[in-house]
Design a protein around this motif. Structure first.
Motif, PDB file in Angstrom:
ATOM      1  N   VAL A   1       0.872  -1.175   0.000  1.00 32.30           N
ATOM      2  CA  VAL A   1       0.000   0.000   0.000  1.00 32.30           C
ATOM      3  C   VAL A   1       0.913   1.230   0.000  1.00 32.30           C
ATOM      4  CG1 VAL A   1      -0.274  -0.017   2.524  1.00 32.30           C
ATOM      5  CG2 VAL A   1      -1.951   1.153   1.117  1.00 32.30           C
ATOM      6  N   THR A   2       0.542   2.228  -0.798  1.00 26.14           N
ATOM      7  CA  THR A   2       1.348   3.445  -0.890  1.00 26.14           C
ATOM      8  C   THR A   2       0.604   4.628  -0.288  1.00 26.14           C
ATOM      9  OG1 THR A   2       0.509   3.932  -3.116  1.00 26.14           O
ATOM     10  CG2 THR A   2       2.556   2.670  -2.976  1.00 26.14           C
ATOM     11  N   ALA A   3       1.362   5.533   0.307  1.00 23.48           N
ATOM     12  CA  ALA A   3       0.833   6.803   0.822  1.00 23.48           C
ATOM     13  C   ALA A   3       1.752   7.882   0.268  1.00 23.48           C
ATOM     14  CB  ALA A   3       0.832   6.803   2.346  1.00 23.48           C
ATOM     15  N   GLU A   4       1.236   8.649  -0.683  1.00 22.10           N
ATOM     16  CA  GLU A   4       2.090   9.588  -1.405  1.00 22.10           C
ATOM     17  C   GLU A   4       1.593  11.016  -1.297  1.00 22.10           C
ATOM     18  OE1 GLU A   4       3.516   8.071  -5.336  1.00 22.10           O
ATOM     19  OE2 GLU A   4       1.860   6.649  -5.048  1.00 22.10           O
TER      20      GLU A   4
ATOM     21  N   ARG B 205      -3.574  -0.975  -2.526  1.00 19.07           N
ATOM     22  CA  ARG B 205      -4.166   0.328  -2.849  1.00 19.07           C
ATOM     23  C   ARG B 205      -3.143   1.434  -2.625  1.00 19.07           C
ATOM     24  NH1 ARG B 205      -8.845   0.751   1.614  1.00 19.07           N
ATOM     25  NH2 ARG B 205      -8.849  -1.453   1.134  1.00 19.07           N
ATOM     26  N   GLY B 206      -3.505   2.609  -3.132  1.00 14.30           N
ATOM     27  CA  GLY B 206      -2.657   3.772  -2.944  1.00 14.30           C
ATOM     28  C   GLY B 206      -3.469   4.958  -2.460  1.00 14.30           C
ATOM     29  N   PHE B 207      -2.859   5.733  -1.598  1.00  8.33           N
ATOM     30  CA  PHE B 207      -3.455   6.973  -1.100  1.00  8.33           C
ATOM     31  C   PHE B 207      -2.625   8.132  -1.634  1.00  8.33           C
ATOM     32  CE2 PHE B 207      -4.408   3.796   2.141  1.00  8.33           C
ATOM     33  CZ  PHE B 207      -5.731   4.048   2.463  1.00  8.33           C
ATOM     34  N   VAL B 208      -3.269   9.104  -2.253  1.00  4.51           N
ATOM     35  CA  VAL B 208      -2.593  10.329  -2.643  1.00  4.51           C
ATOM     36  C   VAL B 208      -3.128  11.411  -1.720  1.00  4.51           C
ATOM     37  CG1 VAL B 208      -2.159  12.016  -4.461  1.00  4.51           C
ATOM     38  CG2 VAL B 208      -2.339   9.584  -5.032  1.00  4.51           C
TER      39      VAL B 208
ATOM     40  N   ARG C   8      -4.637  14.125   7.174  1.00  5.75           N
ATOM     41  CA  ARG C   8      -5.391  13.914   8.421  1.00  5.75           C
ATOM     42  C   ARG C   8      -6.605  13.010   8.178  1.00  5.75           C
ATOM     43  NH1 ARG C   8      -4.995  19.481   8.997  1.00  5.75           N
ATOM     44  NH2 ARG C   8      -7.233  19.650   8.792  1.00  5.75           N
ATOM     45  N   GLU C   9      -7.421  13.355   7.194  1.00  5.44           N
ATOM     46  CA  GLU C   9      -8.687  12.655   6.960  1.00  5.44           C
ATOM     47  C   GLU C   9      -8.502  11.224   6.463  1.00  5.44           C
ATOM     48  OE1 GLU C   9     -10.924  15.111   4.264  1.00  5.44           O
ATOM     49  OE2 GLU C   9     -10.848  16.822   5.632  1.00  5.44           O
ATOM     50  N   LEU C  10      -7.603  11.014   5.502  1.00  2.00           N
ATOM     51  CA  LEU C  10      -7.469   9.687   4.884  1.00  2.00           C
ATOM     52  C   LEU C  10      -6.492   8.777   5.612  1.00  2.00           C
ATOM     53  CD1 LEU C  10      -7.486  10.632   1.099  1.00  2.00           C
ATOM     54  CD2 LEU C  10      -9.375   9.745   2.473  1.00  2.00           C
ATOM     55  N   LEU C  11      -5.467   9.373   6.243  1.00  2.50           N
ATOM     56  CA  LEU C  11      -4.426   8.548   6.856  1.00  2.50           C
ATOM     57  C   LEU C  11      -4.326   8.692   8.366  1.00  2.50           C
ATOM     58  CD1 LEU C  11      -1.625   9.116   4.180  1.00  2.50           C
ATOM     59  CD2 LEU C  11      -3.131   7.120   4.434  1.00  2.50           C
ATOM     60  N   GLY C  12      -5.060   9.636   8.933  1.00  3.47           N
ATOM     61  CA  GLY C  12      -5.036   9.805  10.379  1.00  3.47           C
ATOM     62  C   GLY C  12      -3.794  10.493  10.913  1.00  3.47           C
TER      63      GLY C  12
ATOM     64  N   LEU D 227      -1.425   1.499   6.372  1.00  8.11           N
ATOM     65  CA  LEU D 227      -1.589   0.083   6.758  1.00  8.11           C
ATOM     66  C   LEU D 227      -2.885  -0.140   7.516  1.00  8.11           C
ATOM     67  CD1 LEU D 227       1.762  -1.545   7.938  1.00  8.11           C
ATOM     68  CD2 LEU D 227       0.452  -1.959   5.859  1.00  8.11           C
ATOM     69  N   SER D 228      -3.196   0.743   8.446  1.00 15.50           N
ATOM     70  CA  SER D 228      -4.388   0.533   9.272  1.00 15.50           C
ATOM     71  C   SER D 228      -5.687   0.766   8.502  1.00 15.50           C
ATOM     72  CB  SER D 228      -4.342   1.417  10.524  1.00 15.50           C
ATOM     73  OG  SER D 228      -4.501   2.778  10.182  1.00 15.50           O
ATOM     74  N   ARG D 229      -5.613   1.461   7.373  1.00 10.99           N
ATOM     75  CA  ARG D 229      -6.814   1.761   6.583  1.00 10.99           C
ATOM     76  C   ARG D 229      -6.855   0.961   5.283  1.00 10.99           C
ATOM     77  NH1 ARG D 229      -5.755   5.776   9.939  1.00 10.99           N
ATOM     78  NH2 ARG D 229      -7.357   7.274  10.532  1.00 10.99           N
ATOM     79  N   SER D 230      -6.174  -0.166   5.275  1.00 12.34           N
ATOM     80  CA  SER D 230      -6.134  -1.007   4.077  1.00 12.34           C
ATOM     81  C   SER D 230      -5.981  -2.466   4.481  1.00 12.34           C
ATOM     82  CB  SER D 230      -4.954  -0.592   3.186  1.00 12.34           C
ATOM     83  OG  SER D 230      -3.721  -0.996   3.777  1.00 12.34           O
TER      84      SER D 230
END
Length: 158
Positions: free
Chosen positions: A20-23, A46-49, A57-61, A86-89
């Protein structure tokens, strides 16, 4: 980067891991690189942009306190981005990238080209900061390569 993505896919598949990516500054480029590999649905979750602080804050905490104290471009924020991803996927290994790609936005403390990374899995969390040179695209490309190479090192326990 195709060879790197192919190698990463093989390692993730062999480890039965899901990435999972957080970019932030890379704008989804790392996710695009790995999903260009046929069969990546077997190892990319999945990936988070999360370009804005609100999205972090909203998507990744990512905590407001972290952003206020350390800023969006910090190892602390990168770590919270990886933890949140990780916690949201359903991923088992995460990579997070946040930095100053330029050409503007830099400061004496956080110059253009400064990029913070974090890699996390159930067994460890690691972060680091790199200073890249070049124009915006070059900084972003180097960031994607470093992020994905870091996933390989993380899978190997380093």
């Amino acid at each position: 980067m195709d060879a790197l993505a192919q190698k990463l896919g093989e390692r993730l598949k062999a480890a039965r891991a899901k990435l999972v990516t957080a970019e932030s500054c890379t704008g989804g480029w790392a996710a695009q690189v790995v999903t260009s590999v046929a069969g990546s649905s077997g190892w990319f979750e999945r990936g988070f942009v999360t370009y804005s602080n609100e999205a972090k804050r909203e998507l990744l905490g990512v905590r407001e306190d972290t952003l206020q104290k350390h800023g969006a471009v910090s190892e602390q924020t990168a770590r919270e981005m990886a933890q949140g991803a990780l916690s949201r996927s359903r991923g088992t290994v995460a990579v997070a990238v946040t930095g100053v790609a330029g050409p503007g936005g830099g400061s004496a403390e956080k110059p253009v080209g400064m990029v913070c990374f974090a890699w996390e899995s159930a067994r460890s969390l690691r972060s680091e900061t790199q200073q890249f040179s070049g124009d915006r695209e070059s900084v972003r490309r180097q960031s994607v390569e470093h992020a994905l190479e870091g996933v390989l090192r993380h899978l190997d326990g380093g």
